[in-house]
Design an enzyme around this catalytic site. Structure first.
Site, mmCIF file in Angstrom:
data_model
loop_
_atom_site.group_PDB
_atom_site.id
_atom_site.type_symbol
_atom_site.label_atom_id
_atom_site.label_comp_id
_atom_site.label_asym_id
_atom_site.label_seq_id
_atom_site.Cartn_x
_atom_site.Cartn_y
_atom_site.Cartn_z
ATOM 1 N N GLY A 12 0.874 -1.363 0.097
ATOM 2 C CA GLY A 12 0.019 -0.261 0.440
ATOM 3 C C GLY A 12 0.889 1.370 -0.220
ATOM 4 O O GLY A 12 0.976 1.720 0.143
ATOM 5 N N MET A 94 -4.332 -6.564 -6.528
ATOM 6 C CA MET A 94 -4.334 -7.882 -7.587
ATOM 7 C C MET A 94 -5.222 -8.162 -8.401
ATOM 8 O O MET A 94 -4.658 -9.660 -8.061
ATOM 9 C CB MET A 94 -3.097 -8.245 -7.277
ATOM 10 C CG MET A 94 -1.792 -7.317 -6.683
ATOM 11 S SD MET A 94 -1.118 -6.226 -8.306
ATOM 12 C CE MET A 94 0.048 -7.229 -9.265
ATOM 13 N N HIS A 113 -0.432 1.249 -12.918
ATOM 14 C CA HIS A 113 0.530 0.141 -13.790
ATOM 15 C C HIS A 113 2.287 0.827 -13.916
ATOM 16 O O HIS A 113 2.330 1.769 -14.118
ATOM 17 C CB HIS A 113 -0.642 0.090 -14.893
ATOM 18 C CG HIS A 113 0.373 -1.464 -15.590
ATOM 19 N ND1 HIS A 113 -0.223 -2.696 -15.197
ATOM 20 C CD2 HIS A 113 0.900 -1.470 -16.424
ATOM 21 C CE1 HIS A 113 0.649 -3.859 -16.168
ATOM 22 N NE2 HIS A 113 1.095 -3.234 -16.347
HETATM 23 C C1 GAR Z 1 3.110 -0.908 -7.809
HETATM 24 O O1 GAR Z 1 4.316 -0.625 -8.526
HETATM 25 C C2 GAR Z 1 2.043 -0.488 -8.882
HETATM 26 O O2 GAR Z 1 2.302 0.146 -9.691
HETATM 27 C C3 GAR Z 1 1.525 -2.657 -9.086
HETATM 28 O O3 GAR Z 1 1.751 -3.364 -7.913
HETATM 29 C C4 GAR Z 1 2.877 -2.425 -6.880
HETATM 30 C C5 GAR Z 1 1.866 -2.062 -5.622
HETATM 31 O O4 GAR Z 1 3.015 -1.029 -4.156
HETATM 32 N N1 GAR Z 1 0.642 -2.261 -9.357
HETATM 33 C C6 GAR Z 1 0.334 -3.475 -10.445
HETATM 34 O O5 GAR Z 1 1.118 -4.156 -10.792
HETATM 35 C C7 GAR Z 1 -0.878 -3.198 -11.246
HETATM 36 N N2 GAR Z 1 -1.148 -4.417 -12.325
HETATM 37 P P1 GAR Z 1 1.715 -0.798 -3.573
HETATM 38 O O6 GAR Z 1 1.820 -1.076 -2.494
HETATM 39 O O7 GAR Z 1 3.532 -0.710 -2.642
HETATM 40 O O8 GAR Z 1 1.272 -0.064 -4.198
#
Ligand code: GAR
Length: 194
Positions: A12, A94, A113
């Site tokens: 998050g 996700m 993304h």
């Molecule tokens: C981030 O890098 C986001 O861009 C990616 O997951 C990570 C979440 O990090 N999202 C995806 O891959 C969506 N397909 P976070 O929970 O620390 O924000």
């Protein structure tokens, strides 16, 4: 006051960046908006503790408790709609969302993304960028439409891919930029509504 609901599945950190921007830039006063709730499909998502510490309502809805994607998404939108959101943000959420869910939030659903879309939709974006020999990678904030990781682009940031880069090192470099462009894209979106 416009309510923002943020969906997470993991650490998050993007959600935290948005919450911090909302506090530092006083979105309540300047943009008439606030982060009303953080929703996770995983009870152990690290970001939930941060949200609670900030006094933000948190909700957990375990997708494994539902027989189908449609049933989960229906329950998820019912939960989200309790907050009457002007804007729903996917921040490392996700789960692939059904067309019904996406249609319900049409025009008020945004995702981040970790690639320079339209390149590298889906998963493992950093390893795929390295394997393809890309010299640059990055992140994209976009409006969500029915097709996965496609939709009008709101913000992008570019970082170099360095010689001997690993997916982990590249992901960390991209994440720094994500934390900058996601709050920026949200603030600009809110400004257009005011
Ligand atoms: C981030 O890098 C986001 O861009 C990616 O997951 C990570 C979440 O990090 N999202 C995806 O891959 C969506 N397909 P976070 O929970 O620390 O924000």
């Amino acid at each position: 006051m416009k309510n923002i609901v943020i969906l997470i599945s993991g650490s998050g950190s993007n959600m935290a960046a948005i919450v911090q921007a909302a506090q530092q830039q006083d979105w309540a006063r300047t943009l008439d908006a606030r982060v009303a709730a953080v929703v996770s499909n995983k009870a152990d998502a690290g970001g939930l503790a941060f949200a609670r510490q900030q006094g933000i309502a948190t909700e957990v809805l375990d997708h494994k408790a539902f027989a189908s994607r449609e049933a989960f998404d229906a329950a998820l939108s019912e939960l989200i709609d309790q907050y009457q959101p002007a804007l729903v943000l996917l921040a490392g959420f996700m789960r692939i969302l059904t067309p019904g869910f996406v249609g319900h939030y049409a025009g008020r659903l945004i995702n981040i993304h970790p690639s320079l879309l339209p390149a590298f939709t889906g998963l493992h974006t950093h390893q795929r960028a390295i394997d393809a020999g890309c010299k640059f990678a990055g992140a994209t904030v976009h409006e969500v439409t029915a097709e996965l990781d496609i939709g009008p682009i709101l913000e992008q940031a570019v970082v170099p891919v360095l010689p001997d880069d690993t997916a982990k090192a590249l992901a960390a470099r991209v994440l720094v930029e994500e934390h900058r462009i996601y709050p920026l894209a949200v603030a600009n979106w809110l400004k257009r509504q005011n």
